[in-house]
Design a protein around this motif. Structure first.
Motif, PDB file in Angstrom:
ATOM      1  N   TYR A  39       7.822   0.927  -0.637  1.00 55.25           N
ATOM      2  CA  TYR A  39       7.610   1.452   0.632  1.00 55.25           C
ATOM      3  C   TYR A  39       9.035   1.870   0.935  1.00 55.25           C
ATOM      4  CZ  TYR A  39       2.805   0.462   0.295  1.00 55.25           C
ATOM      5  OH  TYR A  39       1.525   0.449  -0.043  1.00 55.25           O
ATOM      6  N   ARG A 222       0.932   3.322   4.500  1.00 57.75           N
ATOM      7  CA  ARG A 222      -0.302   3.476   3.762  1.00 57.75           C
ATOM      8  C   ARG A 222      -1.020   4.768   3.540  1.00 57.75           C
ATOM      9  NH1 ARG A 222       0.322  -1.338   1.680  1.00 57.75           N
ATOM     10  NH2 ARG A 222       0.322  -3.033   2.928  1.00 57.75           N
ATOM     11  N   ASP A 225       0.778   6.716   0.806  1.00 59.14           N
ATOM     12  CA  ASP A 225       0.147   6.282  -0.546  1.00 59.14           C
ATOM     13  C   ASP A 225      -0.730   7.349  -1.172  1.00 59.14           C
ATOM     14  OD1 ASP A 225       1.473   4.025  -0.957  1.00 59.14           O
ATOM     15  OD2 ASP A 225       0.005   2.683  -0.086  1.00 59.14           O
ATOM     16  N   SER A 229       3.445   8.747  -2.982  1.00 63.48           N
ATOM     17  CA  SER A 229       3.654   7.189  -2.908  1.00 63.48           C
ATOM     18  C   SER A 229       4.924   6.784  -3.808  1.00 63.48           C
ATOM     19  CB  SER A 229       2.433   6.465  -3.754  1.00 63.48           C
ATOM     20  OG  SER A 229       2.180   6.765  -4.869  1.00 63.48           O
TER      21      SER A 229
END
Length: 361
Positions: A39, A222, A225, A229
């Motif tokens: 992330y 999220r 993603d 991602s």
């Protein structure tokens, strides 16, 4: 922008002159194809957090400001909910909201100086509003919204339980050593988006980001993603190197922009067929064509004079066109001369005359 801005006399580009890789001092030995990007890439997230003096958990890396805006909208507003967006505005903010199934209401900017009309904003807020959305600096006029106005907007939004999303990519053109952000005013209320693209000429890195409260930041990671991602790691490495040199890059780009500003101001003051709002900051100005059709003029400039400006309908300003002056002065000066020739030709085609220059009032 992608298909019609390639011309000899290009005044359509809103970013500063492209910064070459060689001037970053990067060698191929310093790059890797793969890296520890889950992330975000840790050193890049920390570089962004350090520059803007925010907790690293409030940083979300994104592929440019457009993707940052998309992630911010998607995280703050659910499909079928409502946002309040400035008018006029940058087209991609509206199309991103439409794609996400978000209902859009509008509030007004003043048609003369393009300042935000707080009374109109208050009238158009509803209990259903989930976000107020604006650009600072405004695209395409360059108008700057100060912190007092942003606080007032935040107070109005807070009263109905909404957040404020501020696209700040042009704010970098204030050339601050420690950049301010709307996010600093209230991290639970404001969400800001930005990138290295416009002020530093580093668009090819696609290094953008969102500053948001930690819970929203997690939601954005999220959502991302689904779209991007795993970023390109060489771009992350080069972006980290660029952050270490931003002050030096800014100094050179600032000097270039000051020179070009003087040329543009002289050009606009010489025209009696245009009027304009002159912004204190930024690399873009949106003059109004007093007579005729802007789309016809832009077509003439492109086809007969090999030049480009951006038609105002992309910004809900059909009587205006946007001029960008971030390219090297050796390109901007002849482009402005060519624009003058095109305007003179357009006046003659429409029954006017290429009259002597008059000072702008």
């Amino acid at each position: 922008a992608k298909l019609r801005s390639a011309s000899k006399y290009n005044l359509a580009t809103s970013a500063m002159s492209a910064w070459p890789l060689r001037d970053l001092g990067i060698t191929i030995a310093e790059l890797e194809i793969n890296g520890p990007s889950l992330y975000g890439y840790g050193p890049l997230n920390h570089a962004i957090a350090s520059r803007y003096r925010v907790p690293v958990e409030c940083v979300v890396a994104a592929a440019g400001t457009s993707m940052a805006n998309y992630l911010a909208l998607a995280a703050v507003v659910n499909p079928g909910e409502e946002i309040l967006v400035e008018h006029p505005t940058y087209e991609l903010l509206l199309s991103a909201a439409e794609y996400l199934g978000i209902k859009v209401r509008r509030f007004r900017r003043d048609p003369v100086d393009f300042a935000i009309d707080l009374d109109d904003l208050a009238r158009n807020l509803t209990p259903q509003t989930k976000a107020v959305v604006l650009c600072n600096l405004h695209n395409p006029t360059g108008q700057f919204t100060d912190d007092n106005t942003l606080r007032a907007i935040g107070g109005l939004a807070k009263n109905v339980g909404a957040r404020v999303i501020v696209d700040e990519v042009y704010r970098e053109l204030l050339w601050e050593r420690q950049p301010r952000s709307a996010f600093h005013l209230d991290p639970e209320l404001f969400v800001s988006t930005n990138s290295l693209t416009k002020a530093y000429g580093l668009g090819g890195l696609r290094c953008g980001w969102v500053l948001a409260s930690s819970d929203l930041a997690q939601r954005m990671w999220r959502i991302n993603d689904l779209h991007g991602s795993t970023p390109a790691h060489p771009g992350e490495l080069i972006s980290v190197a660029a952050f270490h040199q931003l002050n030096e890059i800014a100094d050179k780009q600032h000097q270039l922009l000051d020179t070009n500003h003087a040329l543009l101001k002289a050009f606009l003051d010489s025209r009696n067929d245009l009027d304009y709002y002159w912004p204190d900051f930024g690399a873009i100005v949106a003059p109004r064509l007093k007579h005729g059709d802007v789309n016809d003029f832009c077509d003439l400039f492109r086809t007969r004079f090999d030049g480009t400006v951006v038609p105002g309908h992309f910004f809900e300003m059909p009587r205006h066109f946007r001029i960008g002056i971030g390219l090297p002065t050796g390109q901007i000066a002849p482009a402005l001369d060519q624009l003058a020739r095109a305007l003179d030709a357009y006046q003659l085609l429409n029954g006017g005359s290429a009259s002597p220059p008059t000072a702008h009032a």
